[in-house]
Scaffold this motif. Structure first.
Motif, PDB file in Angstrom:
ATOM      1  N   THR A 157     -41.178  -2.429 -31.044  1.00  0.00           N
ATOM      2  CA  THR A 157     -41.911  -3.632 -31.426  1.00  0.00           C
ATOM      3  C   THR A 157     -41.254  -4.822 -30.747  1.00  0.00           C
ATOM      4  OG1 THR A 157     -40.551  -4.042 -33.395  1.00  0.00           O
ATOM      5  CG2 THR A 157     -42.529  -2.688 -33.682  1.00  0.00           C
ATOM      6  N   HIS A 159     -41.276  -9.198 -30.822  1.00  0.00           N
ATOM      7  CA  HIS A 159     -41.700 -10.368 -31.586  1.00  0.00           C
ATOM      8  C   HIS A 159     -41.190 -11.642 -30.916  1.00  0.00           C
ATOM      9  CE1 HIS A 159     -42.629  -7.641 -34.971  1.00  0.00           C
ATOM     10  NE2 HIS A 159     -41.504  -7.035 -34.627  1.00  0.00           N
ATOM     11  N   LEU A 161     -40.260 -15.258 -32.083  1.00  0.00           N
ATOM     12  CA  LEU A 161     -39.979 -15.885 -33.375  1.00  0.00           C
ATOM     13  C   LEU A 161     -39.335 -17.252 -33.207  1.00  0.00           C
ATOM     14  CD1 LEU A 161     -38.381 -12.789 -35.181  1.00  0.00           C
ATOM     15  CD2 LEU A 161     -40.803 -13.438 -35.089  1.00  0.00           C
ATOM     16  N   ASN A 166     -40.204 -16.919 -38.110  1.00  0.00           N
ATOM     17  CA  ASN A 166     -41.659 -16.905 -38.206  1.00  0.00           C
ATOM     18  C   ASN A 166     -42.240 -16.534 -36.850  1.00  0.00           C
ATOM     19  OD1 ASN A 166     -41.858 -17.966 -40.957  1.00  0.00           O
ATOM     20  ND2 ASN A 166     -41.078 -19.873 -40.070  1.00  0.00           N
ATOM     21  N   GLU A 167     -43.290 -15.711 -36.858  1.00  0.00           N
ATOM     22  CA  GLU A 167     -43.945 -15.355 -35.604  1.00  0.00           C
ATOM     23  C   GLU A 167     -44.687 -16.562 -35.045  1.00  0.00           C
ATOM     24  OE1 GLU A 167     -44.827 -10.887 -34.868  1.00  0.00           O
ATOM     25  OE2 GLU A 167     -46.051 -11.528 -36.563  1.00  0.00           O
ATOM     26  N   SER A 201     -34.747  -7.524 -40.157  1.00  0.00           N
ATOM     27  CA  SER A 201     -36.132  -7.819 -39.784  1.00  0.00           C
ATOM     28  C   SER A 201     -36.903  -8.362 -40.979  1.00  0.00           C
ATOM     29  CB  SER A 201     -36.820  -6.551 -39.272  1.00  0.00           C
ATOM     30  OG  SER A 201     -38.211  -6.778 -39.095  1.00  0.00           O
TER      31      SER A 201
END
Length: 215
Positions: A157, A159, A161, A166-167, A201
């Motif tokens: 995965t 991401h 952030l 926060n994404e 995570s």
């Protein structure tokens, strides 16, 4: 390695050129993937991995189906290749670029000089080598900045952030984190560095992410 086979479909008896030094993590792909699926490994003499002409000659001689390289060496290969070389490289289906940023100019040049597909991959040793792939197309040849690193491999995965984990939406700069089954446990005998790089995570209880340091 299972994902590599799904992506590149090595056939029994086909050859992968082993040109990466064993101290560089990408060498594992050139060694273990063909051994797992009935392929062959062609070795070049020590030191010749820095010689683009020697790499081209080996790829032609052994009918290599996949070539893995960093963008700086890819540029040297494209400078050295001739129209006759391109014909002789007819077995080459896939060239994988990793380890450095791939440029749109290199994508454009590849289309005019080399056979097969060009793939841009990205990842970290701490997450079992590469974690994402982008098969380059016409859009990647446009001068809009760096070529995309693409989408995650199986069991990975990725991401983007902010500082509060926060994404972030598409187009907003943030820190890149990688998660998945390939995460290392940490750095040997270095708990401080491990705590800084491997973080909890926010997307699953007990899961961790690796802070890559890339944006």
């Amino acid at each position: 390695m299972v994902w590599m086979q799904k992506q590149h479909a090595l056939r029994p008896g086909e050859t992968v050129l082993h040109k990466t030094t064993l101290t560089f993590d990408d060498s594992a792909l050139e060694l273990f993937w063909p051994l797992m699926y009935g392929g062959r490994i062609a070795l070049i003499e020590p030191g010749l991995h820095r010689d683009p002409q020697a790499v081209l000659e080996a790829a032609k001689r052994y009918r290599t189906v996949l070539l893995q390289t960093v963008p700086s060496m890819l540029n040297l290969l494209m400078e050295a290749v001739t129209p006759e070389d391109r014909i002789a490289l007819g077995a080459l289906r896939n060239t994988v670029s990793s380890g450095e940023a791939l440029t749109p100019a290199a994508v454009r040049r590849f289309a005019g000089t080399m056979p097969g597909a060009l793939h841009n991959t990205w990842g970290a040793t701490e997450v079992s080598i590469d974690s994402t792939i982008r098969t380059c197309g016409a859009a990647d040849a446009e001068d809009t900045g760096a070529v995309s690193v693409g989408a995650p491999f199986d069991n990975n995965t990725v991401h983007v952030l902010d500082a509060a984990f926060n994404e972030l939406p598409v187009g907003v700069t943030g820190d890149l984190y990688i998660g998945g089954l390939g995460l290392a446990r940490g750095y040997l005998n270095d708990p401080v560095k491990t705590a800084q790089a491997f973080v909890a995570s926010p997307f699953g209880a007990g899961e961790r992410l690796y802070r890559t340091g890339d944006l």
